[in-house]
Structures are given as structure tokens and as C-alpha cells.
Design an enzyme around this catalytic site. Structure first.
Site, short mmCIF file in Angstrom:
data_model
loop_
_atom_site.label_atom_id
_atom_site.label_comp_id
_atom_site.label_asym_id
_atom_site.label_seq_id
_atom_site.Cartn_x
_atom_site.Cartn_y
_atom_site.Cartn_z
N CYS A 129 36.42 58.82 76.41
CA CYS A 129 35.68 58.70 77.95
C CYS A 129 34.70 58.72 78.49
CB CYS A 129 37.11 59.70 78.22
SG CYS A 129 37.20 58.66 79.75
N HIS A 181 41.70 58.51 75.83
CA HIS A 181 42.16 59.99 75.20
C HIS A 181 43.10 60.29 74.36
CE1 HIS A 181 39.48 62.01 78.46
NE2 HIS A 181 40.22 61.37 78.99
N GLU A 234 42.98 62.80 72.17
CA GLU A 234 43.47 64.01 72.01
C GLU A 234 44.92 65.18 73.81
OE1 GLU A 234 40.32 63.94 75.37
OE2 GLU A 234 41.17 63.20 73.99
#
Length: 241
Positions: free
Chosen positions: A99, A188, A190
Site C-alpha cells: 500500500c 493489503h 495481510e
């Protein structure tokens, strides 16, 4: 002979929720990327904490996190981070940018970032991979994967030497790579859906987004899931391959 060592360059202040549930964003990244026998360290670069020059060589790879800050700003810590990334690039250390990390990596390597003309992109989005990436990747990658997105800035212009490896309907450069050592991901991988939902509420409280947009995002999230396992494999393979 010890295991591999990695460092997370933390570019965001931890929210109370992420601290409580995941031991901060560092914990979120460790859950996704860490494997047995490895050592993971964190440098809170957003607070001015950076690795010393003699520490850099001890790491096999670096991960740059997301942030509420603009990658095109010239805050002191951001300028310092740009210098660090240029150094890591020059010695071909593995660098994975997520990001804001994707945007700041692009800028450090000579590209341009800025506000997305189409505004915020928040939710679970489909990312399309280039054929060249799919053929060269040692992990079997499908034509498309879904990922959580939450950004209003984007990569406007690729660095020289870089190639686009993924795009979406809204963002032309969802992923890029520079040689075999540097890669940026706008989404993202994660994030869990609950992290995103808490983030939407924070953005709403800070008046970054409207009530109607927040409701629309939440409605679109129902019944959908990001391809987290596939992204985990992709990121681990890049960082450690």
C-alpha cells in the site's frame, strides 16, 4: 548458521484494535510472513526509528507497511525512508512494499505517486496478473486474485527498470516489480476483513469518507473473502525465493 532475518519498516501508528487483537501491525505481518527458524525485527520508521548502516547487511529482506501518510509528502521521516530504500535497492536487498509501502518504494526508485483521480478504493477487489509475471513466477499464480484494498493515493508513473505485473478496473498499477529484488503491492494481503471494518469506522469518524460510502463498502463485503492464502504464498515466495 542462523535462520533468515527480516525487518518490518513500520510506517503507521498502531490502532488500539490492531494492538489488542494482533499485537500491532508488526504482529499482522509476522502472522502472514514468518516461518519457523526466522528472526523478525521492527523499526518504527514513522517515529524516526531506522536501522543503522551496519544492521542493514544482517537482514535478508525488508517489508514496508501501509500508512495514513502520503507517499508524495516530504516529512522528515519519509525523506529518510526514501534514502534507506535507495540504499537497499543499490545492494539488491529484497524489498516488499504494501500500500503506502508500494507507493514509497516506487518513489524511491524514481517513479511518481499522487492522489488517485478516481478517489478512494476500499473493499475486496479483483487483481489481474500479467502473463509475463505468471510465466516467470515459481508459484503457480491464477489469472486473478481478490485482495483487500484501502487507499486514495496510487502509483502514477513507474520507476525506470520497473514493470507492471498486476492491475485492476480502478488502478492501473496494482503491482510492480524491479528486477528480482523489489516488489510493490497496492492492496493489503495481510489484512483480515475485521481489520478493514475497523479501519472503515476510523475513516468515517475522521470524516475521510461519507456515511453512505461506508455503508456501501460494508454491504459489498458481505459474502466475499480475499484470497489470503494465495497472497501469503506469493509474498513469502518473493521475499524468500
Amino acid at each position: 548458521m542462523g535462520g533468515k532475518r527480516f525487518a518490518v519498516l513500520l510506517c503507521a501508528e498502531d490502532s488500539e484494535y490492531v494492538t489488542k487483537m494482533y499485537e500491532g501491525y508488526f504482529g499482522v505481518f509476522v502472522r502472514m510472513l514468518a516461518e519457523e527458524g526466522e528472526a523478525w525485527s521492527v523499526y518504527r520508521v514513522v517515529s524516526g526509528e531506522f536501522p543503522e548502516d551496519d544492521e542493514i547487511d544482517t537482514f535478508d529482506g525488508f517489508v514496508i507497511t501501509g500508512s495514513c501518510n502520503d507517499a508524495h509528502s516530504n516529512d522528515v521521516w519519509i525523506c529518510k525512508l526514501l534514502n534507506l530504500l535507495k540504499k537497499l535497492d543499490s545492494i539488491k536487498k529484497k524489498i516488499l512494499g504494501i500500500c503506502f509501502g508500494h507507493q514509497i518504494l516506487c518513489r524511491a526508485l524514481g517513479g511518481k505517486t499522487g492522489r488517485a483521480t478516481s478517489g478512494w478504493d476500499i473493499g475486496i477487489k479483483t487483481i489481474n496478473f500479467s502473463t509475463s509475471w505468471r510465466l516467470s513466477s515459481s508459484v503457480k499464480t491464477p489469472a486473478a486474485l481478490s485482495v483487500i484494498e484501502c487507499h486514495r493515493d496510487e502509483v502514477k508513473e513507474l520507476p525506470p527498470r520497473a514493470e507492471v505485473i498486476a492491475w485492476s478496473d480502478k488502478t492501473g498499477i496494482e503491482m510492480f516489480r524491479c528486477g528480482d529484488h523489489a516488489m510493490g503491492i497496492q492492496g493489503h494481503p495481510e489484512y483480515t476483513k475485521d481489520i478493514l471494518l475497523h479501519l472503515i469506522n476510523r475513516l468515517l469518524r475522521c470524516n475521510f469518507i461519507t456515511d453512505s460510502y461506508a455503508e456501501e463498502i460494508k454491504a459489498n463485503l458481505e459474502g466475499t473473502e480475499p484470497d489470503r492464502e494465495a497472497w501469503k504464498k506469493l509474498c513469502i515466495n518473493f521475499l524468500k525465493g
